[in-house]
Enzyme design. Sequence first.
Site, PDB file in Angstrom:
ATOM      1  N   ARG A 239      -0.283  -0.537  -0.470  1.00 51.80           N
ATOM      2  CA  ARG A 239      -1.701  -0.421  -0.803  1.00 51.80           C
ATOM      3  C   ARG A 239      -1.831  -0.934  -1.418  1.00 51.80           C
ATOM      4  O   ARG A 239      -1.289  -1.577  -2.573  1.00 51.80           O
ATOM      5  CB  ARG A 239      -2.424   1.120  -1.002  1.00 51.80           C
ATOM      6  CG  ARG A 239      -2.293   2.331   0.071  1.00 51.80           C
ATOM      7  CD  ARG A 239      -3.732   2.278   0.853  1.00 51.80           C
ATOM      8  NE  ARG A 239      -3.322   2.978   1.235  1.00 51.80           N
ATOM      9  CZ  ARG A 239      -2.980   3.724   3.143  1.00 51.80           C
ATOM     10  NH1 ARG A 239      -2.101   2.550   2.732  1.00 51.80           N
ATOM     11  NH2 ARG A 239      -2.346   4.318   3.375  1.00 51.80           N
ATOM     12  N   GLU A 268     -10.416  -4.398   1.779  1.00 55.74           N
ATOM     13  CA  GLU A 268      -9.585  -4.915   3.575  1.00 55.74           C
ATOM     14  C   GLU A 268     -10.358  -4.732   4.313  1.00 55.74           C
ATOM     15  O   GLU A 268     -11.581  -3.768   3.691  1.00 55.74           O
ATOM     16  CB  GLU A 268      -8.867  -3.808   3.764  1.00 55.74           C
ATOM     17  CG  GLU A 268      -7.302  -3.895   3.116  1.00 55.74           C
ATOM     18  CD  GLU A 268      -6.195  -3.209   3.254  1.00 55.74           C
ATOM     19  OE1 GLU A 268      -6.185  -1.908   4.509  1.00 55.74           O
ATOM     20  OE2 GLU A 268      -5.385  -2.967   2.710  1.00 55.74           O
ATOM     21  N   HIS A 287      -3.140  -5.497   7.049  1.00 59.83           N
ATOM     22  CA  HIS A 287      -2.347  -4.083   7.787  1.00 59.83           C
ATOM     23  C   HIS A 287      -2.625  -3.534   8.653  1.00 59.83           C
ATOM     24  O   HIS A 287      -3.224  -2.276   9.833  1.00 59.83           O
ATOM     25  CB  HIS A 287      -3.651  -3.085   7.395  1.00 59.83           C
ATOM     26  CG  HIS A 287      -2.911  -1.732   6.070  1.00 59.83           C
ATOM     27  ND1 HIS A 287      -4.413  -1.115   5.176  1.00 59.83           N
ATOM     28  CD2 HIS A 287      -1.975  -1.061   6.777  1.00 59.83           C
ATOM     29  CE1 HIS A 287      -3.479  -0.083   5.084  1.00 59.83           C
ATOM     30  NE2 HIS A 287      -3.114  -0.193   5.579  1.00 59.83           N
TER      31      HIS A 287
HETATM   32  C1  DGY Z   1      -0.996   4.431   6.644  1.00 62.56           C
HETATM   33  O1  DGY Z   1      -0.459   5.627   8.049  1.00 62.56           O
HETATM   34  O2  DGY Z   1      -1.113   5.455   5.446  1.00 62.56           O
HETATM   35  C2  DGY Z   1      -0.399   3.332   6.657  1.00 62.56           C
HETATM   36  O3  DGY Z   1      -0.429   2.553   5.401  1.00 62.56           O
HETATM   37  C3  DGY Z   1      -1.239   2.789   7.831  1.00 62.56           C
HETATM   38  O4  DGY Z   1      -0.650   3.787   9.025  1.00 62.56           O
END
Ligand code: DGY
Length: 326
Positions: A239, A268, A287
């Site tokens: 993240r 984002e 992402h």
């Molecule tokens: C998640 O699933 O947490 C990813 O960041 C996106 O698929």
Amino acid sequence: MTRPRVFVARRLPDAGLAPIAAECDVDVWPDRLPPPADELRKRVAGCVGLVSLLTDKVDAALLAAAPTLKVVSNFAVGVNNVDLPAATVRKIPVGNTPGVLTDATADIAVTLLLAAARRLGENSTDAKEGRWITWEPTGWLGCDLVGRTVGIVGMGRIGFATAKRLHHGWGMKVLYTARSPKPDVDRELGAKHVDFDTLLAESDFVSVHADLNPTTTGMFGAEQFRQMKRTAVFVNTARGPHVDQPELAAALRAGTIFAAGLDVTDPEPLPPSHELFTLPNCIIAPHVASATTGTRDAMARLCAANLLAGVRGERLPHCVNPQVYE
Ligand code: DGY
């Protein structure tokens, strides 16, 4: 008989949408962009189920506005967009999609690591824009990988899958941080559980796989980049808020570390004018770690299974706040 009402905050792959539509009265948000907060609140009021995405903030106010809600099924493994304590107080189980995106995410972590180490973003742009004038003995030199050390920050499923690829593929030595040592991982990869400072100082590649929570937010700042090798490559597929971005940009600009590969940023999307996009030693993906057809289908199926279990009053196959069942 009236069917349970559910709100699905974006169009999911049919693998998930079809089973939901077979049992429920579904309202699917049709736009490419997320529903604004007030629209989300309006749509969820009166629903028993909600499918949310990582871009939808499921906070205490939203939950309070939906007194009939029995389940939140997040279309992601990460649940930092959901106020878990607030859901738990309301006895609302929250589902996520672990396991099915492990390989796709590890693949992107390795892709970014290789791309950043071999300066792929920079040299392919140079080639396209006319700066490839000849074959140069000292042009675009990157880092070697074989036999180097990777530091995995957060040895969960995805951290392990990433370490496995790098250990078996490139013979990398594996260091990791985790709440406690993992004997299976140590045995399989010859890995070593170390403290964060040791990992930073000894790794040639640092790859982030930790959950985002108050203790991991901002865990990479000026001090941490200073502790890393000047030749180090930093990779984040977890993240964006794990990283103090202005400090990362400063470290990349000053050569405090060699390069970075990011699949996640804060915010984002990152504005195209953001400084990180101007740095040749930073490669950024939007992402996309779980973005393969098979993975998104599997996430959709799991997400539907969580939602439908919650709607029926059954235990969710993957629940991140199992205290609701106590
Ligand atoms: C998640 O699933 O947490 C990813 O960041 C996106 O698929």
